[in-house]
Design an enzyme around this catalytic site. Sequence first.
Site, PDB file in Angstrom:
ATOM      1  N   LYS A  14       0.835  -1.211   0.000  1.00 25.46           N
ATOM      2  CA  LYS A  14       0.000   0.000   0.000  1.00 25.46           C
ATOM      3  C   LYS A  14       0.868   1.258   0.000  1.00 25.46           C
ATOM      4  CE  LYS A  14      -2.131  -1.144   3.863  1.00 25.46           C
ATOM      5  NZ  LYS A  14      -1.584  -2.464   4.241  1.00 25.46           N
ATOM      6  N   ARG A  89      -9.533   0.507   8.598  1.00 28.01           N
ATOM      7  CA  ARG A  89      -9.022  -0.824   8.932  1.00 28.01           C
ATOM      8  C   ARG A  89     -10.008  -1.630   9.761  1.00 28.01           C
ATOM      9  NH1 ARG A  89      -3.171   0.232   8.246  1.00 28.01           N
ATOM     10  NH2 ARG A  89      -2.001  -1.689   8.488  1.00 28.01           N
ATOM     11  N   ARG A 128      12.026  -5.864   4.872  1.00 28.24           N
ATOM     12  CA  ARG A 128      12.012  -4.438   5.218  1.00 28.24           C
ATOM     13  C   ARG A 128      12.579  -4.231   6.628  1.00 28.24           C
ATOM     14  NH1 ARG A 128       6.428  -1.182   4.952  1.00 28.24           N
ATOM     15  NH2 ARG A 128       5.951  -2.416   6.780  1.00 28.24           N
ATOM     16  N   ARG A 134      11.823  -0.225  11.676  1.00 28.43           N
ATOM     17  CA  ARG A 134      10.452  -0.346  12.200  1.00 28.43           C
ATOM     18  C   ARG A 134      10.371  -1.546  13.120  1.00 28.43           C
ATOM     19  NH1 ARG A 134       5.668   0.575   7.874  1.00 28.43           N
ATOM     20  NH2 ARG A 134       4.630  -0.761   9.409  1.00 28.43           N
ATOM     21  N   ARG A 146       0.012  -9.166  13.159  1.00 27.59           N
ATOM     22  CA  ARG A 146      -0.583  -8.110  12.328  1.00 27.59           C
ATOM     23  C   ARG A 146      -1.478  -8.732  11.254  1.00 27.59           C
ATOM     24  NH1 ARG A 146       4.708  -5.114  10.510  1.00 27.59           N
ATOM     25  NH2 ARG A 146       3.321  -3.976   9.124  1.00 27.59           N
TER      26      ARG A 146
HETATM   27  P1  B4P Z   1       4.536  -1.470   2.100  1.00 31.73           P
HETATM   28  O1  B4P Z   1       4.070  -0.843   0.842  1.00 31.73           O
HETATM   29  O2  B4P Z   1       5.334  -0.608   2.974  1.00 31.73           O
HETATM   30  O3  B4P Z   1       3.382  -2.087   2.958  1.00 31.73           O
HETATM   31  P2  B4P Z   1       2.048  -1.540   3.580  1.00 31.73           P
HETATM   32  O4  B4P Z   1       0.980  -2.377   2.960  1.00 31.73           O
HETATM   33  O5  B4P Z   1       1.923  -0.060   3.419  1.00 31.73           O
HETATM   34  O6  B4P Z   1       2.278  -1.823   5.102  1.00 31.73           O
HETATM   35  P3  B4P Z   1       1.789  -1.823   6.592  1.00 31.73           P
HETATM   36  O7  B4P Z   1       0.444  -2.438   6.722  1.00 31.73           O
HETATM   37  O8  B4P Z   1       2.912  -2.463   7.285  1.00 31.73           O
HETATM   38  O9  B4P Z   1       1.737  -0.397   7.144  1.00 31.73           O
HETATM   39  P4  B4P Z   1       0.920   0.662   7.930  1.00 31.73           P
HETATM   40  O10 B4P Z   1       1.866   1.765   8.058  1.00 31.73           O
HETATM   41  O11 B4P Z   1      -0.390   0.938   7.260  1.00 31.73           O
HETATM   42  O12 B4P Z   1       5.360  -2.762   1.673  1.00 31.73           O
HETATM   43  C1  B4P Z   1       6.012  -3.592   2.593  1.00 31.73           C
HETATM   44  C2  B4P Z   1       7.381  -4.019   2.068  1.00 31.73           C
HETATM   45  O13 B4P Z   1       7.227  -4.759   0.863  1.00 31.73           O
HETATM   46  C3  B4P Z   1       8.293  -2.840   1.727  1.00 31.73           C
HETATM   47  O14 B4P Z   1       9.579  -3.119   2.192  1.00 31.73           O
HETATM   48  C4  B4P Z   1       8.292  -2.791   0.192  1.00 31.73           C
HETATM   49  O15 B4P Z   1       9.502  -2.321  -0.346  1.00 31.73           O
HETATM   50  C5  B4P Z   1       8.059  -4.245  -0.167  1.00 31.73           C
HETATM   51  N1  B4P Z   1       7.341  -4.391  -1.426  1.00 31.73           N
HETATM   52  C6  B4P Z   1       6.283  -3.641  -1.844  1.00 31.73           C
HETATM   53  N2  B4P Z   1       5.844  -4.056  -3.044  1.00 31.73           N
HETATM   54  C7  B4P Z   1       6.654  -5.127  -3.403  1.00 31.73           C
HETATM   55  C8  B4P Z   1       6.710  -5.994  -4.550  1.00 31.73           C
HETATM   56  N3  B4P Z   1       5.877  -5.864  -5.570  1.00 31.73           N
HETATM   57  N4  B4P Z   1       7.642  -6.972  -4.543  1.00 31.73           N
HETATM   58  C9  B4P Z   1       8.501  -7.117  -3.517  1.00 31.73           C
HETATM   59  N5  B4P Z   1       8.518  -6.317  -2.411  1.00 31.73           N
HETATM   60  C10 B4P Z   1       7.596  -5.331  -2.353  1.00 31.73           C
HETATM   61  O16 B4P Z   1       0.538   0.076   9.396  1.00 31.73           O
HETATM   62  C11 B4P Z   1       1.434  -0.099  10.474  1.00 31.73           C
HETATM   63  C12 B4P Z   1       0.691  -0.227  11.811  1.00 31.73           C
HETATM   64  O17 B4P Z   1       0.037   1.028  12.160  1.00 31.73           O
HETATM   65  C13 B4P Z   1      -0.470  -1.230  11.897  1.00 31.73           C
HETATM   66  O18 B4P Z   1      -0.022  -2.540  12.176  1.00 31.73           O
HETATM   67  C14 B4P Z   1      -1.327  -0.651  13.066  1.00 31.73           C
HETATM   68  O19 B4P Z   1      -0.804  -0.983  14.321  1.00 31.73           O
HETATM   69  C15 B4P Z   1      -1.194   0.842  12.879  1.00 31.73           C
HETATM   70  N6  B4P Z   1      -2.298   1.433  12.091  1.00 31.73           N
HETATM   71  C16 B4P Z   1      -2.142   2.038  10.869  1.00 31.73           C
HETATM   72  N7  B4P Z   1      -3.345   2.452  10.412  1.00 31.73           N
HETATM   73  C17 B4P Z   1      -4.275   2.100  11.351  1.00 31.73           C
HETATM   74  C18 B4P Z   1      -5.702   2.219  11.419  1.00 31.73           C
HETATM   75  N8  B4P Z   1      -6.410   2.786  10.436  1.00 31.73           N
HETATM   76  N9  B4P Z   1      -6.344   1.733  12.523  1.00 31.73           N
HETATM   77  C19 B4P Z   1      -5.653   1.177  13.505  1.00 31.73           C
HETATM   78  N10 B4P Z   1      -4.309   1.002  13.504  1.00 31.73           N
HETATM   79  C20 B4P Z   1      -3.608   1.452  12.427  1.00 31.73           C
END
Ligand code: B4P
Length: 196
Positions: A14, A89, A128, A134, A146
């Site tokens: 995302k 979420r 990552r 992180r 998670r």
């Molecule tokens: P990202 O792109 O960083 O992943 P994400 O889906 O954004 O992540 P996440 O769910 O962890 O984050 P959030 O900050 O929302 O990709 C992950 C990795 O994969 C990266 O290293 C990237 O380089 C790699 N990658 C991407 N695409 C790739 C591909 N095609 N091939 C290979 N590698 C690839 O959430 C973090 C925490 O915040 C949650 O657990 C929760 O505690 C809290 N939180 C956030 N929003 C909340 C909400 N609305 N309600 C309650 N808690 C919340």
Amino acid sequence: MFNFILFGPPGSGKGTQSEKLIAKYHLKHLSTGDLLRSEIAKKTPLGLEAKKLMDKGSLVPDSVVIGMISDMLDANKGAAGFLFDGFPRTKVQSEELDKLLHARNSEINVVLALDVSESELVKRLLKRGETSGRSDDVNESVIRARIAEYHKKTSAVLEHYDKFDKVIHVKGEGSIEQIFERLCASLDQLQEEKHN
Ligand code: B4P
């Protein structure tokens, strides 16, 4: 206004795809994960509370993230549209987001859902964790927690928007560029339909 949710489990890409999409479509990026990490970095009371939950792989309370999003919508009244990343979420967050947008004469146009297998998610997040600093990425049991939280609470968001026929599934495996092209193809088609 064109608003969409980029949806998917933790590590589905995302954050990665949002960076590229906002540059192309000139939307305001609203990532609750980024907003929370910024509170943690500033060591605010909210950030310190959120960190305890995030380090365990749990979600932070709905009221906290809904308040953040409401403030951001007010602070960006002139935006062409919003890309919601990591929000909503839970079912409650979805319902509240709909109300917040409705009060501003707007709505969610589409939910793009990235589909990625669990083994690929764990692999990406552990990778990552080697460099990101992180704390929620370094430990496999936290990553699994998670993902479990996602199945328990977050998948309900899809059911909510499915009722309004707003969900499009996109294959989230492959290269970052291939996935970006798939997302753009869905968005371009929708925007074309909206203008016709
Ligand atoms: P990202 O792109 O960083 O992943 P994400 O889906 O954004 O992540 P996440 O769910 O962890 O984050 P959030 O900050 O929302 O990709 C992950 C990795 O994969 C990266 O290293 C990237 O380089 C790699 N990658 C991407 N695409 C790739 C591909 N095609 N091939 C290979 N590698 C690839 O959430 C973090 C925490 O915040 C949650 O657990 C929760 O505690 C809290 N939180 C956030 N929003 C909340 C909400 N609305 N309600 C309650 N808690 C919340």
